[in-house]
Design a protein around this motif. Structure first.
Motif, short mmCIF file in Angstrom:
data_model
loop_
_atom_site.label_atom_id
_atom_site.label_comp_id
_atom_site.label_asym_id
_atom_site.label_seq_id
_atom_site.Cartn_x
_atom_site.Cartn_y
_atom_site.Cartn_z
N TYR A 192 0.63 -1.15 -0.01
CA TYR A 192 0.09 -0.05 0.00
C TYR A 192 0.82 1.14 0.13
O TYR A 192 2.08 1.28 0.52
CB TYR A 192 -1.09 0.08 1.03
N ARG A 214 -2.34 3.34 3.11
CA ARG A 214 -2.87 2.42 4.42
C ARG A 214 -1.70 1.77 4.71
O ARG A 214 -0.46 1.78 3.93
CB ARG A 214 -3.70 1.56 3.90
N PRO A 238 -5.12 -8.45 -0.40
CA PRO A 238 -6.31 -8.43 -1.42
C PRO A 238 -6.22 -9.50 -2.58
O PRO A 238 -5.15 -10.06 -2.74
CB PRO A 238 -5.97 -6.94 -2.37
N SER A 275 -14.54 3.95 3.34
CA SER A 275 -14.00 3.15 2.26
C SER A 275 -13.29 3.53 1.31
O SER A 275 -12.70 4.81 1.39
CB SER A 275 -15.46 2.72 1.50
N GLN A 292 -8.86 -0.25 -5.28
CA GLN A 292 -9.97 -0.80 -4.83
C GLN A 292 -9.64 -1.25 -3.30
O GLN A 292 -10.34 -1.03 -2.33
CB GLN A 292 -10.16 -2.32 -5.37
N TRP A 293 -8.10 -0.92 -2.96
CA TRP A 293 -7.60 -1.35 -1.55
C TRP A 293 -7.04 -0.03 -0.79
O TRP A 293 -6.91 -0.20 0.30
CB TRP A 293 -6.76 -2.48 -1.57
N ASP A 294 -6.71 0.96 -1.61
CA ASP A 294 -5.77 1.79 -1.15
C ASP A 294 -5.77 3.21 -1.86
O ASP A 294 -6.66 3.37 -2.81
CB ASP A 294 -4.28 1.35 -1.12
#
Lengths: 125, 312
Positions: free
Chosen positions: A19, A22, A111, B214, B251-253
């Motif tokens: 990431y 995050r 993921p 989100s 989608q994740w970060d």
């Protein structure tokens, strides 16, 4: 993010460099499982290339760390052992070691597609 | 003999070039020294095939045939001899390289910024002094204070081609961010974009107790606004105050970029060092067109007003 492996020895840890915003995922690894992963590393051929640092955004490699601080990293078709005594680089063209580390992640920590993407990524010259 | 010095920077227009001889040539050769070029020591010049600044070419050429030049050259040669001139060298990013790939680190670290800067030999050859200022800034990794914009020569044709210069934007300070320790590891792309070190791996909205829930662009945008970033039009223009940043999500970060004083964009991939290139190794003229891996969706452009934004 730190995720408990449930049955693992909390002193062994692994993680993925993934990431940007995050916190990267990391998780504990059972000692027995870690030894299996290290055997994969030992079976790899030595390399004269330098440390396999991945750069940029997105998946950049993964790592495994022992209780004594010794660590292994894998990225871009290379794997490396780092300890106070030595640094040792090996070829991981088939991503066997990298995949072995990623395979220790508990379900849901990575993921979908990270392991497959790591196997497909081209080696760095 | 003389030296032709060329800044390799343009794609469509002819590159700025000048032939130096006499005292200027000797001074350049002295600063260049005698680099021990090798293909085996791991120092490699950056790839030449990319847009934007690619380096400085120095080539040995026949002396300018004008009488004044010949007199100067003769005087130079008679004054204690001359250093051996290189046939053709390329200097880029602190490395001097030959066409066959042999290279070495520049002995004089300031030589490259001198060559591309407004005080160097290309001063009269570049179409706009701002180009040299930007190149010097990029090479030095720091932006010195310059004269007021109105005092500078302006040519509208060049202004449209050069990246805009953002006087309120943060400096490019890799030595400060890339310490390999607390600063580098404890600060992420959001810290870097906001130019605020927290050592907390700052998350949009957390300082305002309104952290994103989100990776939807609307959620990330609301979190950034809660931290007091200002909404900005999706234009690659320097704001009058503060500096411009841009956010993208996968989608994740999430991932943030910031616009530098040079007008180009830079970023910090998570705990990794800050960088001024994208995943393809290219300078980032506009983050929307950069290689961003999976960070495909633009959340928006924002302005960071210095002293106003709070992140945690």
């Amino acid at each position: 993010m730190t995720v408990g492996g449930g049955q693992g020895d909390a002193s062994w840890a692994a993680g993925a460099r993934l990431y940007s915003g995050r916190v990267d995922p990391s998780w504990s690894v059972a000692a027995a499982r870690a030894r299996v992963v290290i055997e994969v590393f030992r079976a790899l051929p030595p390399s004269a290339r330098v440390h396999p640092a991945g750069g940029g955004v997105g998946y950049r490699g993964c790592w495994l760390r022992a209780p004594d601080g010794t660590s292994w990293v894998a990225a871009n078709g290379l794997a490396a052992l780092r300890s106070s005594a030595q640094d040792e680089v090996r070829e991981d063209a088939q991503r066997a070691f990298e995949d072995a580390i990623l395979a220790t992640a508990p379900d849901g920590v990575l993921p979908p597609g990270v392991r497959a993407g790591a196997r497909r990524s081209p080696p760095r010259a | 003999m003389a030296l032709r010095v060329t800044i390799d920077v343009f794609s469509g227009r002819p590159n700025p070039t000048v032939v130096v001889h006499g005292r200027a040539e000797r001074a350049l050769l002295e600063r260049l020294g005698r680099p021990r070029l090798s293909r085996d020591h791991g120092v490699a010049a950056p790839p030449a095939s990319r847009l934007g600044y690619r380096g400085v070419h120095i080539e040995t050429v026949a002396e300018d045939p004008s009488p004044a030049s010949r007199r100067t050259a003769a005087a130079s040669a008679g004054a204690g001899g001359r250093a051996r001139a290189p046939a053709a060298l390329r200097i880029a990013h602190g490395v001097v390289a030959r066409a066959d790939g042999a290279s070495a680190a520049l002995a004089d670290a300031a030589l490259e910024s001198f060559l591309v800067g407004p005080g160097g030999p290309l001063r009269g050859a570049a179409p706009d002094v701002r180009l040299l200022e930007q190149l010097a800034d990029a090479v030095q990794g720091a932006v010195p204070a310059g004269p007021p914009a109105r005092a500078r020569a302006r040519t509208s044709a060049t202004a449209a081609e050069l990246p805009e210069r953002c006087r309120c934007a943060p400096r490019w300070e890799p030595a400060w961010w890339n310490d390999g320790g607390a600063i580098q590891l404890g600060n992420n792309c959001y810290n870097y974009a906001a130019n605020i070190r927290t050592d907390t791996y700052a998350q949009p909205g957390r300082a305002a107790a309104a952290m994103f829930a989100s990776m939807l662009p609307a959620a990330m945008r609301a979190a950034a606004l809660a931290d007091a970033l200002d909404d900005a039009p999706a234009r690659n223009r320097c704001p009058g105050k503060g500096h411009l940043v841009a956010c993208f999500v996968s989608q994740w970060d999430f991932h943030w970029y910031r616009k530098q004083r040079s007008g180009l964009w830079t970023h910090k991939p998570g705990p990794d060092p800050i960088t001024d290139v994208d995943n393809a190794g290219q300078p980032i003229v506009d983050p929307r067109t950069a290689d961003r891996a999976d960070y495909a969706t633009l959340v928006g452009f924002f302005v960071v007003q210095h002293g106003h934004v709070k992140i945690a």
